[in-house]
Design an enzyme around this catalytic site. Structure first.
Site, PDB file in Angstrom:
ATOM      1  N   ASP A 149      -5.635 -13.293   9.411  1.00  0.00           N
ATOM      2  CA  ASP A 149      -6.353 -12.101   8.991  1.00  0.00           C
ATOM      3  C   ASP A 149      -7.339 -11.635  10.047  1.00  0.00           C
ATOM      4  O   ASP A 149      -8.355 -12.281  10.309  1.00  0.00           O
ATOM      5  CB  ASP A 149      -7.090 -12.404   7.674  1.00  0.00           C
ATOM      6  CG  ASP A 149      -7.728 -11.138   7.121  1.00  0.00           C
ATOM      7  OD1 ASP A 149      -7.157 -10.048   7.319  1.00  0.00           O
ATOM      8  OD2 ASP A 149      -8.808 -11.250   6.517  1.00  0.00           O
ATOM      9  N   LYS A 188       0.838  -1.210   0.000  1.00  0.00           N
ATOM     10  CA  LYS A 188       0.000   0.000   0.000  1.00  0.00           C
ATOM     11  C   LYS A 188       0.870   1.257   0.000  1.00  0.00           C
ATOM     12  O   LYS A 188       0.849   2.066   0.921  1.00  0.00           O
ATOM     13  CB  LYS A 188      -0.946  -0.031   1.202  1.00  0.00           C
ATOM     14  CG  LYS A 188      -1.916  -1.211   1.135  1.00  0.00           C
ATOM     15  CD  LYS A 188      -2.778  -1.352   2.385  1.00  0.00           C
ATOM     16  CE  LYS A 188      -3.666  -2.597   2.243  1.00  0.00           C
ATOM     17  NZ  LYS A 188      -4.454  -2.872   3.462  1.00  0.00           N
TER      18      LYS A 188
END
Lengths: 280, 280, 280, 280, 280, 280
Positions: free
Chosen positions: C216, C133
């Site tokens: 996650d 990102k």
């Protein structure tokens, strides 16, 4: 698994290189609306690779050219087999002919040689791998051709895997400190390979936590010992002087139990596959 | 005769390709101030080519690296000969090693093969020439290596010479109208070559005003007849299936009296010359 | 470990973007031979990063500008500390000021934030890692800044590591077939990570041969169980909603025993470090 | 008002950066013909910006991917709102996902922050403006996002407007000679702004013929006096330490009557808007 | 005020264009160590421009070439004057000769023509300005040459100033709404110019708040009236059919009191200044 | 005979140069869906060239714009003739207008001037040729325009033909050794031209084997003698001070029997053809 954006860049450069400011022969002798049909024919046995690339060459030059492969990427063909049909404006096809063939013949040459090695190792657990000994600027295509020939890629470049060789070992003060330094500073995402010349060094590399160990120019006997010593704790890569036949053949190396056999010649000494474009 | 601006562009691309975002092995194991010395050694006989290019690789990476060739560009070396010395920061040298060797080995491979063909034709009036069958993006280097091996360049690309082949002839309605069309529209600066398959066609090409005629895959006998027929009015180029030895050897072709013998394999099927960089 | 060739390309683009066809203010008001001296001053506490990059900005603009860092790359500074001296032609320094500061402030902002997270995890075995990102075009700098702040890099891009997420798992028919497919086709040089949402999936990923497993958005309790279950057979990566403080703080996550904690905000939400260039 | 040619260049670079030579995970686990559908969902309130850019990302990768925005560029959305639908080849969508989101989240983050400042100044005559403190290489996108958030652009780069700061004033020998020098040499097409620190300097700048005057870090009281003094003869720009709330809030500054309030943090400290791509 | 980074890009492209893969004449006939000296001589009266650019051409080719200008940039020279000395490697100088002269002659041609117009307007308040009618890719050099000839630049491109023409006016529904639309959406940093064909339109443009008004192809009488009407509230630009002599001469236009006279021919119809490089 | 790949590169650069980050006028005053129609009109007599290039400009900007040429490339038009129709989105057409016209007017200017010279030489055997005195970066377009105007191209750059001038002759030790050196080292594919200043030198050049001889600034009488002496054994090129009319007119030179008359002014001093885009 061949990125189109990067491939198009290579093709545009290749076309600029070959076309200069124009194809003076074609444009002065062939009318703009003349159409032709042709066939790409294998003039020797081999593994075809680069069909998508050739398709892109002609699409970039002229979207109306129709290029239809008759075989699959990576498929083996016999001498005389038709590989693809092409039809459309004569000017566009003749302008792209050389660039298309240069790419197709090189990539098919790599795939064919790789397949020859891979076939020799069939039935063993060894994989054929390439190296970084590729034609500058064409690595993405060279390594793709190795995959299409049944081989596997080694690291793509210097940033995506650690490969500790003798200079690194000397500078770091030994295999153990070298591996430790790499582990301390580097991403968990990269694997660590160590090049060794003896079983003692192999043992040290395994203890230091290497993921892969390269056995540099070892004899077949030493490789066999190495696979026993490693016992699956690391991947073992054989490297150096790998031939298709003879005393140090790929088959004999593969039968020692090593996991990877890397061969620089797959890409540094490519014999173009003989393919021609014949017009009807 | 190798433009530095274009060469630097090729080298920068090659370094970007090989370095990615950094050499993770070298930077994590070797201190920034470590210095090394090494030698480029010929591991087989051959003609060295690309020394200036290798020098540029290291200069781009680090201006303080000292790269000293011990032989001339185009010089023949024996197995074991030292080609060059290199010294400087270990990090810089190791980062450029693979790119430098990839270029040097390919270029020397081309020069060596060219020299082998040229030596066979020595004493005849025939020149060895390359083709456009080069590695895409590297034509400028491939053709330079041919020159350094004692060969000559054919046209560089599609815009700097006319080469009328069968498709052009068909579309234009014959050799004579094709040559006339080219002469009518094109620059006086470009030469016109016509590819022929018979002596009748050769005769037509000469009358039409071709500068050069390519004898496509002709037998030795036909070539001999062709040189008699041409009688110096055009240059004759032999092309197709040229081998170092055997029935259709370069020597036999050269002795027919043709002026140019073009060989695609000089650049489409390059065997890298075996050169290694050994550190002291 | 930051390749200069790639960095120079970024800087040249940045300078072209900011300079347009010229600095109309500076060139019309400041004589060509005016010299100035200035200091880069930290206006808040932080970790300095990008000094080499700033040096390159000024070197590209004018080789006679002297830029002297007073701190090390990655060093923590206090508010008011002088980071570097600069002196030379006023025109050159003023033209590069904004580009230099934009780079230095962003990179130092990333390094400072990374350091804050890394300090919180100090004493545990967890490493702070970045993600993909990053600001498009600046990944090489963003990831370098993470390293300088005491963090570690995750994969650089989509080609240098396998990360199997839910869509891949669904398409492949489960974790095991997905991992097998990757192993069957891909290089031994790349690691394989699998993203899981339960301990059952973790177990399957380990058995399938994953190198790394991403947990996650798991609760702290589940992470603790996961580390017990994994027992060192794979690296465990915690991901999602990691804060400096609070219920789901980096410290608490680190104490569960996971190996890697990846944080997108390190690079997707960068607060520029407040640094100014003051002239004397 | 966002040039497509320049945007495509940025996107191609971003895709090359993220894709490397291929998405090894997707291509090895997902069949070429698998299709998926997904939704871009706002995970927090904000102003959406970059939809056209995301559309271009997927169009470049694969023209058959359908990307359908459900909101307008610059529109405010609530947490949970669906921003866009996407459908097509799974491989293409997964390859572009990260690049698309990186751009969309950054641009929406800038637009959202700008909107927050602009809303605070609503009803006053003050405009929110950006600066040159943008991410190198992304200025065109950063400044577009400011516009979409209801802000206005300041000069794009050093060549399209004059901004005379203290160094220029010192070198030119005062505000008046600096403005005169600029007027004497420069295009009538560029505006002239002067940065001042006192009302005396403001007065001089107005008399010298400045178009705009920047009030650098002035107190609210001084700004009020400045607007009285300027009386509409020049545009006044407030700059430095502008906050959303507190003693020196945007509202208070806007109410002093200044025309422009420029805020570096709009682009130098961007918090990515939380947007995710969820597959159905 | 001519950015070196952009200039170097133009020069590198120009050299690649002219050098191809090498200067076959020079490299085959002149030894590598031959040195020459030469002089750049004005073969007609004119204003010299581009000396720095020529210097960069030779510096890029060979850092050891010495290029010494004898006149200032923008200086008027007489027929026969020596403009510069050059000395160094013959190969390097001959390779750069054509590219250097092409740039120097074009730029000097522009500067000379501009000076002729500027001289005619001397003593009036009118400035000579260029347009966007430049050679594609060379705008930065063309506009610099105008400045060196005593002219002024108009807007550089479509993004750094508003110029509302008839199509914009029609689409927006009139001059007033067009200016308002521009003011409402655009940066305070850009000026707004309106093209008008009558005094009524001029009046409307002034009231709407234009900064500059272009008087399109107006008669001298109308221009005089316009300057009276404008009374300094806006800058007035005369445009269209401006000649050095005759009924609509630059002098007569300048004497109407307009502020700017823009002339497309300065850059769209350049007569190269006759300058030659003579070797000693 | 104008390569599209190279042309598109030139156009993209030109559009980036002219559009900057956007057309602020058009985008703020004209709605996105407004359509317009226009006509390209010749405002003076001339030869139209560049229609395909203009078509590409608009296709790159917006594929939906319809550009319909009404005349052929290279066709002579009268003042007032409509050259092409254009229709589509107003924004797209206005953005491309200037770039399109700049290219069309320059190329048509070159073609028109070339046609004027070619018409004067009609009926003789002399061809009008261009030189390397082109606008840097635009050579491919400049030389194409010469062909469209009825002229012929001289060599494209320094690598595709040998042109031996006085410096080469001096360095090589005479015309004969210079030609020999070139023949010994260079490709049979390139022609060899020698520049001479006397009939003695012409004789030497012919004997040495030159293909073309350039008669530098010779008188008409000497040229006539030269054609007699050459007797068709070489092509003769007249160069230097060629005018449309007068003592040294193109007609008189052509009638001396020379084969080629090269004229630098065709491309170094281009008067743009007056063409405007009028909207309906």
């Amino acid at each position: 698994m061949l990125e189109q954006i990067a491939v198009e860049k290579i093709i545009r450069s290749a076309l600029e290189e070959d076309l200069g400011w124009g194809d003076v022969t074609t444009d002065s002798t062939i009318p703009a609306d003349t159409e032709i049909k042709g066939r790409f024919i294998a003039k020797e046995e081999g593994v075809v690779c680069g069909l998508g690339v050739v398709g892109t060459v002609f699409r970039i030059l002229d979207e109306t050219v129709v290029f239809e492969p008759l075989v699959q990427e990576g498929q083996k063909v016999a001498k005389g087999d038709i590989i693809a049909h092409i039809s459309g404006k004569a000017r566009s096809i003749l302008k792209g002919e050389r660039t298309g063939l240069n790419l197709l013949q090189r990539m098919s040459g790599i795939a064919s040689m790789t397949r020859r090695f891979a076939d020799q190792a069939a039935g063993t657990s060894a994989r054929i791998a390439d190296t970084r000994k590729t034609a500058p600027g064409l690595r993405i295509l060279d390594k793709y051709a190795v995959r299409m020939g049944g081989g596997y890629n080694h690291r793509f470049n210097l940033s995506d895997m650690v490969l500790i060789k003798d200079n690194h070992i000397k500078a770091a003060g030994g295999i153990t400190p070298a591996v430790r330094a790499a582990k301390a500073r580097l991403s968990h995402a990269v694997k660590i390979e160590v090049e060794v010349e003896s079983l003692l060094e192999l043992d040290e590399a395994i203890r230091a936590g290497a993921d892969i160990v390269m056995l540099d120019n070892m004899s077949l006997d030493m490789m066999r010992e190495a696979t026993g010593l490693a016992a699956g704790r690391v991947l073992l890569e054989a490297s150096g002087n790998v031939a298709l036949q003879g005393e140090r053949s790929i088959r004999k190396i593969a039968e020692t139990g090593v996991d990877i056999i890397s061969i620089g010649a797959l890409t540094h000494s490519v014999a173009a596959m003989d393919i021609s474009l014949r017009f009807l």
